[in-house]
Design an enzyme around this catalytic site. Sequence first.
Site, PDB file in Angstrom:
ATOM      1  CE  LYS A 285       1.872  -4.938   5.447  1.00 50.16           C
ATOM      2  NZ  LYS A 285       2.980  -4.021   5.143  1.00 50.16           N
TER       3      LYS A 285
HETATM    4  P1  NAD Z   1      -3.442   3.580   0.420  1.00 48.44           P
HETATM    5  O1  NAD Z   1      -4.648   2.845   0.858  1.00 48.44           O
HETATM    6  O2  NAD Z   1      -3.135   4.916   1.000  1.00 48.44           O
HETATM    7  O3  NAD Z   1      -3.461   3.756  -1.179  1.00 48.44           O
HETATM    8  C1  NAD Z   1      -3.624   2.695  -2.053  1.00 48.44           C
HETATM    9  C2  NAD Z   1      -3.984   3.251  -3.419  1.00 48.44           C
HETATM   10  O4  NAD Z   1      -4.004   2.197  -4.378  1.00 48.44           O
HETATM   11  C3  NAD Z   1      -5.366   3.899  -3.459  1.00 48.44           C
HETATM   12  O5  NAD Z   1      -5.316   5.028  -4.295  1.00 48.44           O
HETATM   13  C4  NAD Z   1      -6.225   2.807  -4.094  1.00 48.44           C
HETATM   14  O6  NAD Z   1      -7.384   3.330  -4.750  1.00 48.44           O
HETATM   15  C5  NAD Z   1      -5.243   2.233  -5.081  1.00 48.44           C
HETATM   16  N1  NAD Z   1      -5.559   0.890  -5.518  1.00 48.44           N
HETATM   17  C6  NAD Z   1      -6.037  -0.154  -4.798  1.00 48.44           C
HETATM   18  N2  NAD Z   1      -6.199  -1.219  -5.582  1.00 48.44           N
HETATM   19  C7  NAD Z   1      -5.800  -0.857  -6.824  1.00 48.44           C
HETATM   20  C8  NAD Z   1      -5.725  -1.518  -8.064  1.00 48.44           C
HETATM   21  N3  NAD Z   1      -6.105  -2.805  -8.182  1.00 48.44           N
HETATM   22  N4  NAD Z   1      -5.251  -0.823  -9.129  1.00 48.44           N
HETATM   23  C9  NAD Z   1      -4.869   0.459  -9.004  1.00 48.44           C
HETATM   24  N5  NAD Z   1      -4.915   1.138  -7.853  1.00 48.44           N
HETATM   25  C10 NAD Z   1      -5.373   0.495  -6.782  1.00 48.44           C
HETATM   26  O7  NAD Z   1      -2.225   2.554   0.635  1.00 48.44           O
HETATM   27  P2  NAD Z   1      -0.686   2.890   0.776  1.00 48.44           P
HETATM   28  O8  NAD Z   1      -0.368   2.980   2.215  1.00 48.44           O
HETATM   29  O9  NAD Z   1      -0.314   3.983  -0.143  1.00 48.44           O
HETATM   30  O10 NAD Z   1      -0.047   1.516   0.281  1.00 48.44           O
HETATM   31  C11 NAD Z   1       0.165   1.244  -1.104  1.00 48.44           C
HETATM   32  C12 NAD Z   1       1.202   0.140  -1.251  1.00 48.44           C
HETATM   33  O11 NAD Z   1       2.409   0.559  -0.617  1.00 48.44           O
HETATM   34  C13 NAD Z   1       0.842  -1.196  -0.601  1.00 48.44           C
HETATM   35  O12 NAD Z   1       1.422  -2.231  -1.368  1.00 48.44           O
HETATM   36  C14 NAD Z   1       1.532  -1.124   0.739  1.00 48.44           C
HETATM   37  O13 NAD Z   1       1.791  -2.401   1.289  1.00 48.44           O
HETATM   38  C15 NAD Z   1       2.822  -0.412   0.331  1.00 48.44           C
HETATM   39  N6  NAD Z   1       3.537   0.260   1.424  1.00 48.44           N
HETATM   40  C16 NAD Z   1       2.943   1.213   2.181  1.00 48.44           C
HETATM   41  C17 NAD Z   1       3.676   1.852   3.173  1.00 48.44           C
HETATM   42  C18 NAD Z   1       3.088   2.969   4.008  1.00 48.44           C
HETATM   43  O14 NAD Z   1       3.848   3.599   4.767  1.00 48.44           O
HETATM   44  N7  NAD Z   1       1.828   3.295   3.895  1.00 48.44           N
HETATM   45  C19 NAD Z   1       5.001   1.485   3.414  1.00 48.44           C
HETATM   46  C20 NAD Z   1       5.584   0.515   2.606  1.00 48.44           C
HETATM   47  C21 NAD Z   1       4.850  -0.089   1.605  1.00 48.44           C
END
Ligand code: NAD
Length: 418
Positions: free
Chosen positions: A107
């Site tokens: 990461k």
């Molecule tokens: P992203 O940046 O596209 O979206 C994140 C969202 O969460 C945004 O809408 C943001 O405003 C919101 N957010 C941030 N802090 C917040 C809070 N304190 N309370 C409520 N909402 C909040 O990110 P993403 O890629 O969708 O990732 C989201 C989660 O999924 C993370 O934990 C990431 O590690 C995990 N994840 C992502 C992927 C991927 O393919 N993108 C894969 C596996 C896991």
Amino acid sequence: MEIYNHPTFNMACQQFELAADQLEIPATERPRLKYPKRAMIVSLPCRAADGSTRVFEGFRVQHHLTLGPTKGGLRYHPDVTLGEVAALAMWMSWKCALTGLPYGGAKGGIACDPRHMTPAELEQLTRRFTQEMIPFIGPQVDIMAPDMGTNEQVMAWIMDSYSVHMGHSVPSIVTGKPVSLGGSLGRREATGRGVAHLVARAADTIGLDLKQATAVVQGYGNVGSVSAQTLDSFGVKIIAVSDVFGGIFNTRGIDLVKLDEHVARHRTVKDFPEAEPVSNEQLLLTPCDILVPAAMERQITGANAARIHCRILAEGANGPTTPEADVILNQRDEVFVIPDILCNAGGVVVSYFEWVQDLQSFFWSETEVMQRLYHILDEAYDHVWRQARAKKISMRLAALSVGIQRVREAKALRGLFP
Ligand code: NAD
């Protein structure tokens, strides 16, 4: 190791110790499995739009190199620290092993606020980070992907910076890049679709009719929005969603097409006219059938776990539930948990497909990608469910145990280099 000290790293270690107890791993063997192999911290001086210079901190942690290159996302968020990144890298290791991918976990992150940076500043920061990482990354060494705060454009800049350094195009250096640069069809949607697919499997397991079900999604970003849209396409009524600015709620269901238009215009779900406002704390306590935390770590804690009201807790985010919350949830038989390393694995599985396609310069149709994805997720789900039932342990403990045991076996077979 003190350098990783952070609540999220401590939480990942606590989870590891519980699984290690379950697997009866001797104390002397545990540190080798638990601690990251490598960690890099870099200073990234960048010139801001106003001409001033600002130095950002960047991190990359490669958890283990036993099964192949390391793989994992890159996060842009003001609170990113070495310890948080190390925890996320450790979870990636167990996730890749659980789904049978030939990777160790990694990461990365940069402590910055992308919402308050211009595209030119973000590009400069990304290219500077890539330059600093060049000795430590490569298609056979460590492959990055998007995570919170990063997207296809950021991956395109990494790919370009690395390719310029090498003197030829190297699409396999990152995954989650635009399809026009060698990205995979279905990658952008993979995590959210995987979450929804596993919710459907869990609904079958517990006898929940999705057409009568309601869902609440915390974090309407890549993972949250696609999870919501896919669940909606299954007939689930989405009654509340949120982002970092706050949440919205409507018992009659939220029209996601209209919501997406609102988000495209205002870059937030907040103030969507056809819903009531709700705070992120209240949102998690909203009664629903399916709760999808898809934002940050440590949202469901000892303080609120007894008060969440859902039948399925589908962990789209990494690490949304603390070990203290797990103790409470383990006593609540009515809540079926799909643990993060299983629930959101769709992202890394299709990243793996993208890497394979790039290495072979041979690309698959979206249907092929999705079929192969669901096959891998189904196998992982069945395996975890069988283990959980056979050993009478939680889905989380079962998932972690399967992943950790696979890494353990690989390390034992390779032996300890003297
Ligand atoms: P992203 O940046 O596209 O979206 C994140 C969202 O969460 C945004 O809408 C943001 O405003 C919101 N957010 C941030 N802090 C917040 C809070 N304190 N309370 C409520 N909402 C909040 O990110 P993403 O890629 O969708 O990732 C989201 C989660 O999924 C993370 O934990 C990431 O590690 C995990 N994840 C992502 C992927 C991927 O393919 N993108 C894969 C596996 C896991």
